[in-house]
Design an enzyme around this catalytic site. Structure first.
Site: not given
Length: 414
Positions: A327, A96
């Site tokens: 986000h 990630h």
């Protein structure tokens, strides 16, 4: 323009904004001197190769990609090296990290973003980016410092080739003032105290981010003085114990070294944390369509409905651009009696146990590869309207509000 380090919001599609506040992906990779990128290291959860390589179009640019998912792979492009770091438990562990290192002839650009490497990630959801340029002299070897060593270790963890890591020797990192914090999946690294929440605690301790609690040896001496505002695009299985551990780490203290589980003696009422997350209604009203939320915002229904979930910690997340979605992954920490000074984190870590790790009495467990930076000596305005670092206002993609969820509010759940 990024010589001393700067934070920017990503530029929104169809939204007017000040050039000094926002930046496009093209702006991130462009050198004022007109130099071509010689080598680009790009990492991400998603990488849309067709979109990315359309920006990195020079035949002289070598490209190394480290990703969990690759969209629209350009398999015939000989410039590209593709890497997937090891995951001992691949079914639950993910890559990630969101980092870019761009080597120009005269400098290296260090980029930490919260955005996925896709066109939507840089244009229809709001993200944050930290950028700093460092001088580079080919053939010269500069003295390493804590920043360059942390960066080299992080690249090694991501299985980046040694010859690319070796280019760091040609870069002068003397002006680095950000602190690197990474996570690796349990089983993929060595000493887990060098990662995640434990790494955060160590960085803050060494930086003297909380003088009131410096050098404590016992949790009974702990004087909680921080308030955390934690923003993310993913909501995991939180509970009061995990919030307590993260709160202690935010003061530069390690729960493991303070005689865990003694940290349980800290009352929940003293753990001042707001977990900011979009509501179902906000996603439904997104100007770009609710499907944007389906792609970029994620909360586990089972986790939120669990009786152990700390529902009282939930606060509304208000974007600076109306009817858009954030986000970004950011922690804002206000420390001390006045709450005017503190630190901030920006990077790929969502405020979840998978990203920061979960501690128990003997060990530490984490799921993800993550990468981010901590900025110390942050200043907060008295009315909570702005954040400043290095004497400049930080253009965050969300408002500094602390409005608890209403009775009818629920996070956007899947």
């Amino acid at each position: 323009m990024f010589s001393r380090g700067a934070v920017r919001r990503t530029k929104m599609q169809g939204v007017k904004s000040l050039a000094s506040d926002t930046i496009s992906f093209s702006g991130v990779i462009e050198a004022k001197s007109g130099e071509t990128i010689e080598h680009a290291l790009v990492t991400g959860f998603y990488i849309d190769e067709h979109w990315l390589l359309s920006h990195l179009s020079s035949a002289n640019t070598r490209i190394t990609l480290v990703a969990e998912h690759r969209l629209n792979e350009q398999l015939g492009d000989s410039r590209v090296t593709r890497i997937t770091p090891p995951k001992p438990k691949a079914s639950v562990q993910i890559m990630h990290s969101k980092l870019m290192i761009l080597y120009f002839a005269s400098h290296m650009r260090f980029v930490v973003s919260t955005a996925s490497m896709t066109p939507y990630g840089w244009s229809v959801v709001q993200n944050a980016v930290f950028i700093q340029d460092f001088p580079r002299a080919k053939g010269r070897v500069y003295t390493a410092n804590s920043f360059s060593l942390a960066l080299a270790y992080a690249l090694h963890d991501l299985s980046v080739p040694h010859e690319l890591i070796g280019l760091l020797n040609e870069v002068k990192f003397a002006d680095a003032r950000a602190h690197i914090v990474t996570t690796v999946p349990s089983g993929a690294g060595g000493n887990m105290e060098e990662y995640g929440a434990e790494r955060l605690a160590r960085v803050l301790k060494e930086a003297g981010a909380d003088p009131e609690n410096q050098g404590l040896d016992d949790i009974d001496e702990f004087r909680p003085n921080g308030r955390l505002y934690c923003v993310g695009s993913s909501l995991g299985p939180l509970d009061d114990k995990w919030l307590r551990d993260m709160y202690v780490c935010a003061h530069g203290l390690s729960p493991l070294k303070l005689g865990w589980p003694g940290v349980k003696t800290l009352p929940n009422s003293l753990v001042d944390i707001g977990v900011a997350f979009h509501t179902q209604q906000q996603v439904e009203q997104c100007r770009y369509g609710s499907e944007v939320g389906e792609q970029h915002i994620y909360a586990q229904r089972k986790a939120y409905e669990d009786k152990k979930f700390p529902h009282s910690a939930m606060v509304r997340l208000e974007p600076v651009v109306d009817k858009t979605l954030v986000h970004a992954k950011v922690i804002l920490a206000r420390m001390g009696e006045s709450q005017r000074a503190g630190w901030m984190y920006i990077g790929s870590h969502n405020f979840t146990p998978a990203a920061w790790g979960r501690m128990n009495s003997k060990s530490y467990y984490s799921n993800n590869y993550e990468f981010g930076v901590v900025l110390c000596n942050v200043e907060y305005s008295s009315d909570s309207s702005s954040v400043r670092w290095d004497g400049r206002e930080v253009p965050l993609p969300f408002k500094l509000t602390w409005e608890p969820y209403g009775r009818s509010d629920t996070p956007y759940l899947k």
